[in-house]
Write an enzyme that holds these catalytic residues in place. Structure first.
Site, PDB file in Angstrom:
ATOM      1  N   TYR A 114       0.817  -1.219   0.000  1.00 33.53           N
ATOM      2  CA  TYR A 114       0.000   0.000   0.000  1.00 33.53           C
ATOM      3  C   TYR A 114       0.848   1.266   0.000  1.00 33.53           C
ATOM      4  O   TYR A 114       0.367   2.340  -0.361  1.00 33.53           O
ATOM      5  CB  TYR A 114      -0.936   0.023   1.212  1.00 33.53           C
ATOM      6  CG  TYR A 114      -2.059  -0.999   1.167  1.00 33.53           C
ATOM      7  CD1 TYR A 114      -2.267  -1.803   0.044  1.00 33.53           C
ATOM      8  CD2 TYR A 114      -2.904  -1.158   2.248  1.00 33.53           C
ATOM      9  CE1 TYR A 114      -3.291  -2.737   0.023  1.00 33.53           C
ATOM     10  CE2 TYR A 114      -3.938  -2.093   2.231  1.00 33.53           C
ATOM     11  CZ  TYR A 114      -4.118  -2.878   1.120  1.00 33.53           C
ATOM     12  OH  TYR A 114      -5.129  -3.797   1.092  1.00 33.53           O
ATOM     13  N   LYS A 157       3.014 -15.371   2.637  1.00 32.85           N
ATOM     14  CA  LYS A 157       3.024 -16.150   1.395  1.00 32.85           C
ATOM     15  C   LYS A 157       4.479 -16.481   1.074  1.00 32.85           C
ATOM     16  O   LYS A 157       5.014 -16.160   0.013  1.00 32.85           O
ATOM     17  CB  LYS A 157       2.353 -15.350   0.265  1.00 32.85           C
ATOM     18  CG  LYS A 157       2.032 -16.177  -0.983  1.00 32.85           C
ATOM     19  CD  LYS A 157       1.049 -17.291  -0.734  1.00 32.85           C
ATOM     20  CE  LYS A 157       0.701 -17.986  -2.066  1.00 32.85           C
ATOM     21  NZ  LYS A 157      -0.083 -19.221  -1.837  1.00 32.85           N
ATOM     22  N   ASP A 162      -3.510 -17.893   1.806  1.00 35.75           N
ATOM     23  CA  ASP A 162      -4.659 -18.544   1.177  1.00 35.75           C
ATOM     24  C   ASP A 162      -5.222 -19.638   2.076  1.00 35.75           C
ATOM     25  O   ASP A 162      -6.439 -19.794   2.208  1.00 35.75           O
ATOM     26  CB  ASP A 162      -4.303 -19.090  -0.211  1.00 35.75           C
ATOM     27  CG  ASP A 162      -2.952 -19.775  -0.259  1.00 35.75           C
ATOM     28  OD1 ASP A 162      -2.212 -19.757   0.747  1.00 35.75           O
ATOM     29  OD2 ASP A 162      -2.610 -20.326  -1.326  1.00 35.75           O
ATOM     30  N   ASP A 211      -5.535  -6.550   5.928  1.00 33.27           N
ATOM     31  CA  ASP A 211      -6.727  -5.858   5.453  1.00 33.27           C
ATOM     32  C   ASP A 211      -7.797  -6.860   5.045  1.00 33.27           C
ATOM     33  O   ASP A 211      -8.970  -6.756   5.421  1.00 33.27           O
ATOM     34  CB  ASP A 211      -6.339  -4.962   4.279  1.00 33.27           C
ATOM     35  CG  ASP A 211      -7.441  -4.000   3.866  1.00 33.27           C
ATOM     36  OD1 ASP A 211      -8.485  -3.960   4.536  1.00 33.27           O
ATOM     37  OD2 ASP A 211      -7.259  -3.296   2.866  1.00 33.27           O
ATOM     38  N   ASP A 252     -11.314  -8.370   7.538  1.00 32.48           N
ATOM     39  CA  ASP A 252     -12.691  -8.241   7.053  1.00 32.48           C
ATOM     40  C   ASP A 252     -13.390  -9.588   7.029  1.00 32.48           C
ATOM     41  O   ASP A 252     -14.572  -9.702   7.374  1.00 32.48           O
ATOM     42  CB  ASP A 252     -12.704  -7.617   5.655  1.00 32.48           C
ATOM     43  CG  ASP A 252     -12.615  -6.097   5.695  1.00 32.48           C
ATOM     44  OD1 ASP A 252     -12.416  -5.555   6.790  1.00 32.48           O
ATOM     45  OD2 ASP A 252     -12.738  -5.460   4.639  1.00 32.48           O
TER      46      ASP A 252
END
Length: 362
Positions: A142, A189, A221, A245, A249
């Site tokens: 980001y 990852k 994942d 992020d 959620d």
């Protein structure tokens, strides 16, 4: 005691929920003898409409001088056609970077009263869910280098992390786990990304300082799948900006509603930034439909982390539980009971009334 709070109502339902949160804080102040002084400032779409910029300089300066900052929500389709540098969400990145709040604490707690609103089977959620996600907030993709080719037919966003940026998040992860169930899972990852491999190296270098904590790793994942398959296996999750992020959620939804989850963004010093993790929901703005509880619970985190007022924080949390115990619900947390709630189904303002009343009694 007087506390100065910078308020950023923002866009969509932001003004609706911030209003109720301030009422809850004022009720706490009345009960315990504190004074909360609010300074309202612009950010996000509201700031774009007024000043042409998502984060005016005076907003950032006011926030940096405050004792804490309370944010409602920013963004909405109204501003979707603006270039990236002028979108409302740019205000969030500017606030986090400018205030140097690098750690985002997002508790995903499913209160027993809301089990009916959880989309998972009862045998999956068991006795409930209590997960703390610690998201790195001022680095990663980001904040990395980005751009487009001259012909505008390709684009790039770059993920970059330093050892120190990772270490301060891992440290909070270990220290948080010590106060909970002593389990820390670093989500990454590492089979693909070099930055993720660095996250693991940092965690490995620090684990000897926390022998009581069981450290594990999980690919993002798989973590996304495990959150709906067996969420009870998680205690504390520490992860990068983008992965945090997304996973927070997801975790919010399995707890019953994204409208229930608070967050605190903290740094080494200076004011903390407190906000619900849901969006601006412009489709219900101003209609007395928004759930203010995540924002009110964010105020409890503010009282705890920025002001060291543990009893006051507990009072807000217990007030929320009491209101839910009594059966009161906004539409998003009604679950399968929505048709039978009758007068117990309430809007934003009424839910605020109930919380204020409960704060005076718990």
């Amino acid at each position: 005691m007087k506390y100065n709070i910078a308020l950023i109502p923002g866009d969509g339902i932001g003004p609706d929920i911030v209003r109720e949160a301030c009422r809850a804080l004022d009720a706490v102040g009345l009960r315990f003898g504190h004074a909360f002084v609010y300074t309202e400032v612009l950010a996000g779409g509201a700031a774009i409409d007024s000043t042409g910029h998502p984060l005016p300089e005076e907003t950032l300066e006011t926030c940096k001088k405050a004792d804490a900052v309370l944010l409602g929500a920013v963004g909405g389709p109204k501003w979707d056609t603006l270039p990236g540098s002028l979108r409302p969400e740019k205000a969030l990145l500017g606030l986090r970077g400018g205030m140097q709040v690098y750690a985002n604490l997002r508790p995903a707690l499913m209160l027993k009263q809301l089990a009916d609103a959880c989309p998972l089977k009862p045998e999956v959620i068991g006795d409930g869910l209590d997960i703390l996600i610690i998201r790195e907030l001022t680095g990663g993709i980001y904040f990395g280098d980005r751009g487009r080719s001259d012909d505008n037919r390709s684009a790039w966003d770059t993920e970059a992390y330093s050892w120190d940026e990772i270490a301060r998040i891992i440290k909070i992860g270990f220290e948080s786990a010590l106060k909970r169930k002593k389990r820390l899972c670093v989500v990454d990852k590492a089979n693909i990304l070099e930055t993720s491999r660095l996250w693991r190296e940092v965690a490995e270098s620090m684990k000897h300082n926390y022998p009581e904590v069981v450290l594990s790793y999980m690919y993002v994942d798989n973590a996304a799948m495990q959150l709906v398959r067996n969420p009870g296996q998680f205690d504390v999750i520490a992860t990068s900006n983008m992965f945090g992020d997304i996973l927070s959620d997801e975790a919010s939804q399995i707890t019953g509603s994204i409208g229930m989850l608070a967050s605190a963004s903290l740094g080494d010093s200076g004011p903390g930034l407190y906000e619900p993790i849901h969006g601006s929901a412009p489709d219900i703005a101003g209609q007395d439909k928004a759930n203010p509880l995540a924002t009110i619970l964010s105020c409890a985190m503010m009282l705890r982390y920025s002001f060291n007022l543990e009893k006051e924080a507990w009072t807000i949390e217990r007030a929320v539980e009491r209101v839910l115990d009594d059966g009161w619900r906004t539409g998003d947390i009604a679950g399968t009971s929505v048709g039978s709630l009758g007068d117990k189904l309430v809007g934003t303002t009424k839910m605020g009334d109930l919380i204020v009343d409960a704060i005076g009694k718990v």
